[in-house]
Design a protein around this motif. Structure first.
Motif, PDB file in Angstrom:
ATOM      1  N   LEU A  11      -5.272   3.846   6.763  1.00 21.73           N
ATOM      2  CA  LEU A  11      -3.908   4.352   6.910  1.00 21.73           C
ATOM      3  C   LEU A  11      -3.225   4.538   5.554  1.00 21.73           C
ATOM      4  O   LEU A  11      -2.429   5.453   5.374  1.00 21.73           O
ATOM      5  CB  LEU A  11      -3.094   3.385   7.773  1.00 21.73           C
ATOM      6  CG  LEU A  11      -3.506   3.298   9.249  1.00 21.73           C
ATOM      7  CD1 LEU A  11      -2.738   2.191   9.946  1.00 21.73           C
ATOM      8  CD2 LEU A  11      -3.278   4.628   9.959  1.00 21.73           C
ATOM      9  N   ALA A  12      -3.544   3.657   4.598  1.00 17.20           N
ATOM     10  CA  ALA A  12      -2.882   3.721   3.299  1.00 17.20           C
ATOM     11  C   ALA A  12      -3.455   4.824   2.416  1.00 17.20           C
ATOM     12  O   ALA A  12      -2.722   5.416   1.607  1.00 17.20           O
ATOM     13  CB  ALA A  12      -2.998   2.374   2.583  1.00 17.20           C
ATOM     14  N   MET A  13      -4.738   5.130   2.572  1.00 16.53           N
ATOM     15  CA  MET A  13      -5.378   6.083   1.671  1.00 16.53           C
ATOM     16  C   MET A  13      -4.678   7.446   1.663  1.00 16.53           C
ATOM     17  O   MET A  13      -4.399   7.985   0.587  1.00 16.53           O
ATOM     18  CB  MET A  13      -6.856   6.230   2.045  1.00 16.53           C
ATOM     19  CG  MET A  13      -7.658   7.065   1.053  1.00 16.53           C
ATOM     20  SD  MET A  13      -7.673   6.320  -0.604  1.00 16.53           S
ATOM     21  CE  MET A  13      -8.602   4.826  -0.274  1.00 16.53           C
ATOM     22  N   PRO A  14      -4.380   8.054   2.819  1.00 16.07           N
ATOM     23  CA  PRO A  14      -3.671   9.344   2.777  1.00 16.07           C
ATOM     24  C   PRO A  14      -2.312   9.254   2.081  1.00 16.07           C
ATOM     25  O   PRO A  14      -1.895  10.200   1.411  1.00 16.07           O
ATOM     26  CB  PRO A  14      -3.517   9.709   4.259  1.00 16.07           C
ATOM     27  CG  PRO A  14      -4.594   8.955   4.951  1.00 16.07           C
ATOM     28  CD  PRO A  14      -4.721   7.673   4.198  1.00 16.07           C
ATOM     29  N   PHE A  15      -1.613   8.123   2.233  1.00 20.28           N
ATOM     30  CA  PHE A  15      -0.327   7.966   1.560  1.00 20.28           C
ATOM     31  C   PHE A  15      -0.523   7.920   0.039  1.00 20.28           C
ATOM     32  O   PHE A  15       0.263   8.497  -0.719  1.00 20.28           O
ATOM     33  CB  PHE A  15       0.366   6.687   2.035  1.00 20.28           C
ATOM     34  CG  PHE A  15       1.015   6.820   3.381  1.00 20.28           C
ATOM     35  CD1 PHE A  15       2.351   7.179   3.492  1.00 20.28           C
ATOM     36  CD2 PHE A  15       0.304   6.604   4.547  1.00 20.28           C
ATOM     37  CE1 PHE A  15       2.959   7.307   4.730  1.00 20.28           C
ATOM     38  CE2 PHE A  15       0.889   6.723   5.792  1.00 20.28           C
ATOM     39  CZ  PHE A  15       2.224   7.082   5.885  1.00 20.28           C
ATOM     40  N   LEU A  16      -1.583   7.228  -0.384  1.00 19.67           N
ATOM     41  CA  LEU A  16      -1.854   7.161  -1.819  1.00 19.67           C
ATOM     42  C   LEU A  16      -2.252   8.528  -2.367  1.00 19.67           C
ATOM     43  O   LEU A  16      -1.850   8.909  -3.473  1.00 19.67           O
ATOM     44  CB  LEU A  16      -2.967   6.143  -2.081  1.00 19.67           C
ATOM     45  CG  LEU A  16      -2.626   4.688  -1.728  1.00 19.67           C
ATOM     46  CD1 LEU A  16      -3.839   3.794  -1.932  1.00 19.67           C
ATOM     47  CD2 LEU A  16      -1.453   4.190  -2.564  1.00 19.67           C
TER      48      LEU A  16
END
Length: 681
Positions: free
Chosen positions: A361-366
């Motif tokens: 979930l965090a990877m696309p935000f990063l």
């Protein structure tokens, strides 16, 4: 020495044999299903944006990213919106099409005020009486101006074929070196949200924002075919909108036009409609809400303004390479499969899964924060691919393990409890004949009056009743993770803390004791007519040291516990009868259970023991205040407070006259002196 170096290392041949054996145990049908699931996992992890339900989830996550990373800005001094409003329509008496006289006057004023370029987001797709006036204004323009163009082929919702012909006729009559067409096509995703720049279809003129900037230093060729995300911005304050928005009436009037000169001179001016029921678009803010203004839907001309500002800022986002998406999808699927194969403790497995999900979930935000285009990045697809791979592998492993357990438990189950058999399958060395000292929770139960029953009922009925009773109680033990030691007639012997000890062994042991009593009560109700009345189930629980292990010989092995702790639990079970209790738990066990179910039953000296034992009865349904009364009276007795004991027991008797255990306790306390235990015969 060479042979020693190979100890603990499987040869390729051995690995191959193990793999073939596992596939054989799995079966070709399950193997095929696992392969299909893994293939599907890979497909979904790559293509989730093209699958309806997953596409909605992906879009929602993208909207969250876009809204959170939308750059805050002060009012953009490069672009101004001049808009028709509902007030304009009421004043002119025209709603659709909008009044063109006021537009002609506004264009004249904007030209005189020195705009940098003008884009009109209004289709002239039907002839009007004031068209000549508008053409004259257009012909006189010195400022580059681009008229809205659309065709029925690419935008059938906005324009019919007949309207397209009228639009082309007007364009031909109004075009000049300064007046040219521009596409106003805006495309939305399947959920109706405008997230991306529209495609450049053959036969359409350049998009409005591209056409406006094509001639000067603001041009950026990358946007000519760009279909990435529209960069929406949020105002830094509620009183400073992203774009100045001026009513067209104000600009069209020569007397008021100078008042807005600063908002026109040197800027790109976009003209369109600002109506609540027309030309409105959902944006990523629709789902998340504009954090400053609270607005959600956006008028079409403002969408064009957002794209124009993005072009002017050259805020072009590159997509991650396709091969990176494939690698990411493969990594997600591989992680799911590897996690399913990991032989970890539950808490570690849960933490690992949560960490992986958090990373997905965090990877696309990063990636979004790093400035890349995450539109069409399959974040949800990675999760679904992981889940399918995990399911495929774990299901296959369960099938293989089930086949292995079925064989092993079929043999071990004849001699050992199921929990012990499972542990021996994990650690075969535990099958060796040996014992070890362990601190365990011991449990004994007995069915009151069953021995007498055997003399009054036929053997077949006794067998059926006893099997039913033991099934019920053993199911409770197993439900609460206990180790079934043995059955002694109608008595059940069990313990917690071996072969594996858990932090909540005490809690589960006490809860099992209470549920065994309740199961006994249910059994009493189920006894068929004609069978003499059966007594209640009594249970004793104690915590202490015992020798636990496999005892026997080559022909018979029994996993059991021996020692004083087991004897004490048996004595506690027997003490229920003279104390009129149902379940008795020693202080040692009660304190380690972590439960607040108990009321004290005083100190008793069990048969065959010299040291008194403080005993407690679990009463989970009893009010806390009533349990506290029991503690108070026992404490008063321990301190030798005779008057306090009398006062408290009188209080208790008033409300507990039908509570046999409390009445029994009161009688014992009145018969003994300070801190004395009650000696059981």
């Amino acid at each position: 020495m060479a042979s020693e170096s190979r100890v603990g290392v499987d040869s390729p041949r051995e690995i191959g044999r193990t793999a073939r054996r596992s596939l054989k145990q799995l079966g070709w049908q399950r193997s095929l299903v696992a392969l299909v699931l893994l293939s599907l996992a890979m497909f979904l992890a790559i293509s989730s944006w093209r699958i309806p339900l997953l596409r909605d989830a992906e879009a929602a996550l993208y909207d969250l990213r876009a809204a959170n990373f939308a750059p805050p800005t002060d009012t953009d001094k490069r672009v101004t919106l001049v808009v028709y409003t509902a007030d304009t329509n009421r004043a002119t008496g025209q709603i659709s099409p909008v009044d063109r006289t006021i537009l002609a006057n506004a264009l004249t004023q904007i030209d005189q005020l020195g705009a940098k370029g003008i884009g009109i987001d209004v289709l002239f797709d039907s002839p009007q009486d004031d068209d000549d006036l508008l053409r004259a204004s257009l012909k006189a323009m010195k400022t580059p101006i681009f008229l809205a163009y659309a065709d029925n082929r690419t935008n059938p919702e906005a324009i019919t074929y007949e309207q397209e012909q009228d639009l082309k006729g007007f364009m031909a009559s109004a075009s000049s070196l300064q007046v040219k067409p521009a596409s106003i096509l805006l495309e939305t995703d399947a959920d109706g949200v405008a997230r991306r720049w529209p495609r450049q279809y053959p036969g359409l003129p350049p998009l409005l924002s591209v056409a406006l900037t094509a001639r000067g230093p603001d041009a950026d060729a990358r946007f000519a075919r760009y279909t990435g995300p529209i960069r929406y911005r949020v105002p830094s304050a509620s009183d400073r909108p992203v774009f100045d928005k001026i009513p067209i009436d104000l600009v069209a009037d020569p007397e008021t036009a100078p008042l807005v000169a600063d908002a026109i001179k040197g800027r790109y001016v976009l003209i369109g409609g600002d109506f609540s029921d027309f030309d409105q678009f959902d944006t990523p803010f629709t789902r998340t809400g504009n954090p400053v203004t609270g607005e959600t839907r956006m008028i079409g001309v403002e969408v064009h303004a957002s794209m124009l500002a993005q072009l002017l800022d050259k805020a072009w986002k590159s997509k991650p390479a396709e091969w990176l998406k494939v690698i990411a999808a493969f990594a997600a699927v591989a992680l799911g499969a590897a996690t399913a194969m990991a032989q970890w403790r539950t808490w570690l497995l849960v933490l690992t899964v949560l960490a992986q999900f958090g990373a997905f979930l965090a990877m696309p935000f990063l990636i979004e924060r790093a400035g890349f285009d995450t539109l069409d990045l399959p974040a949800t697809g990675w999760l679904i691919g992981w889940l399918l791979a995990f399911t495929a592998i774990s299901s296959g492993l369960r099938a293989i393990n089930a086949a292995q357990r079925e064989f092993a438990q079929g043999a071990l189950g004849k001699y050992l409890p199921r929990s012990v058999a499972s542990e021996i399958m994990r650690n075969p060395e535990r099958l060796s004949l040996h014992g070890e000292k362990r601190e365990i929770f011991c449990l004994f139960s007995d069915l009151e009056g069953f021995t007498k029953l055997t003399h009054a009922v036929e053997p077949e009925v006794i067998a059926r009743l006893l099997n039913d009773y033991l099934d019920r109680l053993s199911a409770v033990v197993l439900q609460y993770g206990g180790t079934l030691d043995k059955f002694v007639g109608d008595a059940v012997v069990a313990f917690w803390g071996a072969p594996i000890a858990y932090p909540d062994d005490g809690e589960r042991a006490v809860k099992a004791a209470w549920e065994m009593y309740r199961a006994g009560e249910e059994f009493r109700k189920s006894v068929p007519e004609g069978v003499p009345k059966i007594g209640r189930t009594r249970v004793g629980v104690h915590y202490g040291e015992a020798v636990v292990g496999n005892f026997g010989g080559e022909g018979r092995i029994q996993y059991t516990a021996l020692g004083d702790a087991m004897n004490t639990a048996a004595r506690l079970e027997g003490a229920n009868k003279p104390l009129d209790t149902k379940v008795l738990v020693s202080r040692e066990a009660a304190e380690r259970s972590g439960l607040d179910w108990f009321r004290p039953m005083g100190a008793v000296t069990l048969r065959g023991r010299k040291t008194p034992v403080e005993v407690f009865e679990p009463v989970p349904d009893l009010d806390a205040a009533e349990r506290q009364l029991a503690f108070n009276v026992v404490d008063a007795h321990a301190q030798g407070d005779t008057e306090g004991v009398k006062a408290l027991t009188d209080t208790i008797l008033e409300s507990a006259h039908d509570d046999d255990a409390m009445v029994n306790l009161i009688q014992r306390l009145r018969q003994t002196h300070k801190g004395e235990s009650y000696v059981l015969g």
